[in-house]
Design an enzyme around this catalytic site. Structure first.
Site, PDB file in Angstrom:
ATOM      1  N   THR A 144       0.850  -1.177   0.000  1.00 16.09           N
ATOM      2  CA  THR A 144       0.000   0.000   0.000  1.00 16.09           C
ATOM      3  C   THR A 144       0.890   1.233   0.000  1.00 16.09           C
ATOM      4  O   THR A 144       2.057   1.172   0.399  1.00 16.09           O
ATOM      5  CB  THR A 144      -0.917   0.058   1.245  1.00 16.09           C
ATOM      6  OG1 THR A 144      -0.092   0.071   2.415  1.00 16.09           O
ATOM      7  CG2 THR A 144      -1.860  -1.117   1.299  1.00 16.09           C
ATOM      8  N   GLY A 145       0.337   2.316  -0.463  1.00 15.50           N
ATOM      9  CA  GLY A 145       1.090   3.560  -0.503  1.00 15.50           C
ATOM     10  C   GLY A 145       0.144   4.734  -0.616  1.00 15.50           C
ATOM     11  O   GLY A 145      -1.079   4.578  -0.489  1.00 15.50           O
ATOM     12  N   GLY A 146       0.701   5.889  -0.897  1.00 16.07           N
ATOM     13  CA  GLY A 146      -0.082   7.107  -0.976  1.00 16.07           C
ATOM     14  C   GLY A 146      -1.090   7.101  -2.113  1.00 16.07           C
ATOM     15  O   GLY A 146      -2.103   7.792  -2.060  1.00 16.07           O
ATOM     16  N   MET A 147      -0.842   6.323  -3.162  1.00 14.67           N
ATOM     17  CA  MET A 147      -1.745   6.292  -4.309  1.00 14.67           C
ATOM     18  C   MET A 147      -2.822   5.231  -4.170  1.00 14.67           C
ATOM     19  O   MET A 147      -3.836   5.298  -4.850  1.00 14.67           O
ATOM     20  CB  MET A 147      -0.956   6.034  -5.599  1.00 14.67           C
ATOM     21  CG  MET A 147       0.063   7.108  -5.907  1.00 14.67           C
ATOM     22  SD  MET A 147      -0.684   8.697  -6.247  1.00 14.67           S
ATOM     23  CE  MET A 147      -1.281   8.413  -7.882  1.00 14.67           C
ATOM     24  N   GLY A 148      -2.600   4.228  -3.322  1.00 12.21           N
ATOM     25  CA  GLY A 148      -3.592   3.175  -3.181  1.00 12.21           C
ATOM     26  C   GLY A 148      -2.976   1.855  -2.795  1.00 12.21           C
ATOM     27  O   GLY A 148      -1.920   1.803  -2.164  1.00 12.21           O
ATOM     28  N   VAL A 205      -1.789  -2.174  -4.003  1.00 15.71           N
ATOM     29  CA  VAL A 205      -1.353  -3.000  -5.127  1.00 15.71           C
ATOM     30  C   VAL A 205      -1.569  -4.459  -4.740  1.00 15.71           C
ATOM     31  O   VAL A 205      -1.196  -4.876  -3.639  1.00 15.71           O
ATOM     32  CB  VAL A 205       0.131  -2.759  -5.485  1.00 15.71           C
ATOM     33  CG1 VAL A 205       0.538  -3.639  -6.668  1.00 15.71           C
ATOM     34  CG2 VAL A 205       0.386  -1.294  -5.788  1.00 15.71           C
ATOM     35  N   LYS A 218      -3.171  -2.097  -9.435  1.00 15.23           N
ATOM     36  CA  LYS A 218      -3.116  -0.965  -8.512  1.00 15.23           C
ATOM     37  C   LYS A 218      -4.509  -0.361  -8.433  1.00 15.23           C
ATOM     38  O   LYS A 218      -5.063   0.071  -9.439  1.00 15.23           O
ATOM     39  CB  LYS A 218      -2.115   0.072  -8.985  1.00 15.23           C
ATOM     40  CG  LYS A 218      -1.904   1.175  -7.964  1.00 15.23           C
ATOM     41  CD  LYS A 218      -0.631   1.924  -8.225  1.00 15.23           C
ATOM     42  CE  LYS A 218      -0.232   2.729  -7.017  1.00 15.23           C
ATOM     43  NZ  LYS A 218       1.091   3.287  -7.148  1.00 15.23           N
ATOM     44  N   ASP A 262       7.478  10.750  -6.355  1.00 11.18           N
ATOM     45  CA  ASP A 262       7.824  10.032  -5.134  1.00 11.18           C
ATOM     46  C   ASP A 262       8.970   9.066  -5.413  1.00 11.18           C
ATOM     47  O   ASP A 262       8.876   7.867  -5.146  1.00 11.18           O
ATOM     48  CB  ASP A 262       6.596   9.295  -4.598  1.00 11.18           C
ATOM     49  CG  ASP A 262       6.775   8.805  -3.168  1.00 11.18           C
ATOM     50  OD1 ASP A 262       7.656   9.329  -2.451  1.00 11.18           O
ATOM     51  OD2 ASP A 262       6.036   7.883  -2.766  1.00 11.18           O
TER      52      ASP A 262
END
Length: 149
Positions: free
Chosen positions: A19-23, A25, A40, A133
């Site tokens: 997981t990350g700032g965009m969503g 995976v 994603k 990023d």
């Protein structure tokens, strides 16, 4: 977090990869041919931010038209509905961050990876894409030693 077995378009989610700032995976299976992809799924906050979503949509559309060894292949995207997603090449290997935890890279390997990174970024920049990023956790080294941004 979406659960395994969830269907998004023709894709069935298998296991979460991160997981990350965009969503989020996920490893997913394409029900049309059984192939494995990285799916994603965009975070709800990105979807609700109209300007951010529009910028992201343009970047995904542009990236999907690029073909370079240092950029992951985007197979398909669906940016409509409550769970927008895009399917991309599933990579086997590790992040640069993980690799560095095991110790310093040999000089020649570091130079080779830096060269691959520069080439991939140049292609993206030539098409108006700026990675916002860039860090070792977002750089992937495949089992074949190829760097993917």
């Amino acid at each position: 977090m979406l659960s395994p077995g969830t269907h998004l378009g023709p894709y069935v989610l298998d296991t979460p990869l991160g997981t990350g700032g965009m969503g989020e995976v996920h490893r997913a299976t394409d029900s049309r041919d059984g192939s494995q992809v990285a799916l994603k799924v965009l975070s709800p906050t990105l979807v609700q931010g109209g300007e951010r979503m529009a910028r992201f949509q343009l970047e995904v559309q542009t990236l999907s038209s690029l073909d370079h060894a240092s950029l992951p292949r985007i197979y398909e995207f669906n940016l409509e509905g409550p769970s927008p997603y895009f399917a991309m090449e599933l990579l086997e290997g590790e992040t640069l961050e993980s690799r560095l935890l095991r110790g310093q890279l040999p000089a020649q390997e570091a130079l080779d990876l830096a060269h691959q990174l520069a080439l991939g970024l140049a292609v993206a920049h030539d098409h108006g894409i700026i990675h916002r990023d860039l860090k070792p956790g977002n750089l992937f080294i495949t089992t074949e030693g190829r760097l993917k941004i």
